[in-house]
Scaffold this active site. Structure first.
Site, mmCIF file in Angstrom:
data_model
loop_
_atom_site.group_PDB
_atom_site.id
_atom_site.type_symbol
_atom_site.label_atom_id
_atom_site.label_comp_id
_atom_site.label_asym_id
_atom_site.label_seq_id
_atom_site.Cartn_x
_atom_site.Cartn_y
_atom_site.Cartn_z
ATOM 1 N N CYS A 114 18.399 64.796 3.449
ATOM 2 C CA CYS A 114 19.729 64.360 3.892
ATOM 3 C C CYS A 114 20.568 63.853 2.707
ATOM 4 O O CYS A 114 20.971 64.639 1.869
ATOM 5 C CB CYS A 114 19.614 63.336 5.013
ATOM 6 S SG CYS A 114 21.174 63.144 5.910
ATOM 7 N N HIS A 218 16.245 66.346 8.909
ATOM 8 C CA HIS A 218 15.304 65.216 8.829
ATOM 9 C C HIS A 218 13.907 65.633 9.290
ATOM 10 O O HIS A 218 13.506 65.331 10.424
ATOM 11 C CB HIS A 218 15.818 64.041 9.671
ATOM 12 C CG HIS A 218 16.922 63.279 9.006
ATOM 13 N ND1 HIS A 218 16.687 62.243 8.131
ATOM 14 C CD2 HIS A 218 18.261 63.438 9.065
ATOM 15 C CE1 HIS A 218 17.847 61.770 7.690
ATOM 16 N NE2 HIS A 218 18.817 62.487 8.238
ATOM 17 N N GLU A 220 11.149 64.372 8.660
ATOM 18 C CA GLU A 220 10.262 63.231 8.961
ATOM 19 C C GLU A 220 10.286 62.880 10.447
ATOM 20 O O GLU A 220 9.416 62.149 10.926
ATOM 21 C CB GLU A 220 10.661 62.015 8.105
ATOM 22 C CG GLU A 220 11.883 61.236 8.570
ATOM 23 C CD GLU A 220 13.207 61.887 8.176
ATOM 24 O OE1 GLU A 220 13.201 63.017 7.651
ATOM 25 O OE2 GLU A 220 14.268 61.255 8.419
#
Ligand code: MN
Length: 247
Positions: A114, A218, A220
């Protein structure tokens, strides 16, 4: 399961938030959890007062993870600040640029997420779309809000890229929480992923010597193929650590 001492040390950068006049580090745990699950040891580092000290940290660790958060100050790529650019951190920009340049010089595996992909691009001489809704006609909604694990738009992955090798797919649906993105891609990087509206969602070094991946989404917060981004970061770090001649 490997010995704890074999586990690569991964520097994880963190956003700064002012709350009630107090400056605080505010990092989503999803980043460090993803590193831990992939066999790495996450080490969260703050913006440093002296960016040169941050650079020295790189020789003592095995990998770098650049996380989301503030907008990069547009003065870093020579542009006046768009009205929507409100949260910037000079110390964080300076710290992360120093980390990137040292990681590149030393070939330290790097994953940039990001803001991270934006910072990576700016650190190497690229520029950013400062505000997608204002500056990109026909743009998708890249910041729809809601569940952080919701996959809201597709990305096309460049065949033959490191990113394609890591993800193992030519396209996937991703989550999206950003109002900026790389515009002019730095000469040392190449674009490797695009949203259907043409927004760049992935970059990586042109040269083979430095394993680094930048993604605008993202991973994660996602499962499936996206976990391979962290797996490969830790695996490359472990391989590099096993070759002291190269460090
Ligand atoms: Mn997006």
């Amino acid at each position: 399961m490997s010995n704890a001492s074999d586990r690569p040390l991964v520097v994880v950068t963190a956003p700064v938030r002012e709350e009630g006049g107090v400056q605080r580090l505010r990092l989503n745990i999803a980043y460090t959890s993803a590193v831990e699950r992939s066999g790495g040891v996450p080490i969260v580092v703050p913006p440093f007062g002296d960016a040169r000290e941050a650079a020295r940290l790189i020789e003592r660790v095995d990998a770098l993870l650049l996380t989301g958060g503030e907008d990069v100050d547009p003065s870093r790529y020579g542009e006046p600040r768009h009205a929507t650019v409100s949260t910037v951190s000079g110390p964080r920009d300076a710290t992360e640029i120093a980390l990137v340049l040292e990681a590149r010089a030393r070939g330290i595996p790097t994953l940039a997420i990001c803001r991270g992909i934006q910072l990576l691009n700016v650190a190497l001489g690229g520029s950013l779309v400062q505000d997608i809704p204002a500056e990109w006609p026909g743009a998708l909604d890249h910041d729809p809000g809601g569940d952080r694990g919701a996959r809201t738009h597709e990305v096309r992955i460049e065949p033959g890229s490191r990113l394609a090798a890591t993800l193992g797919t030519p396209a996937l649906h991703v989550n999206s929480f950003h109002h900026q993105a790389p515009r002019r891609v730095a000469g040392a990087l190449r674009a490797t992923a695009w949203a259907p509206d043409g927004i760049v969602e992935g970059v990586e070094p042109v040269a083979d010597e430095w394993w680094a991946l930048g993604v605008q989404w993202h991973p994660e917060e996602l499962d499936g193929a996206d976990t391979r981004l962290f797996r490969d970061l830790v695996e490359r770090a472990r391989e590099r650590r096993a070759q002291p001649a190269l460090s």
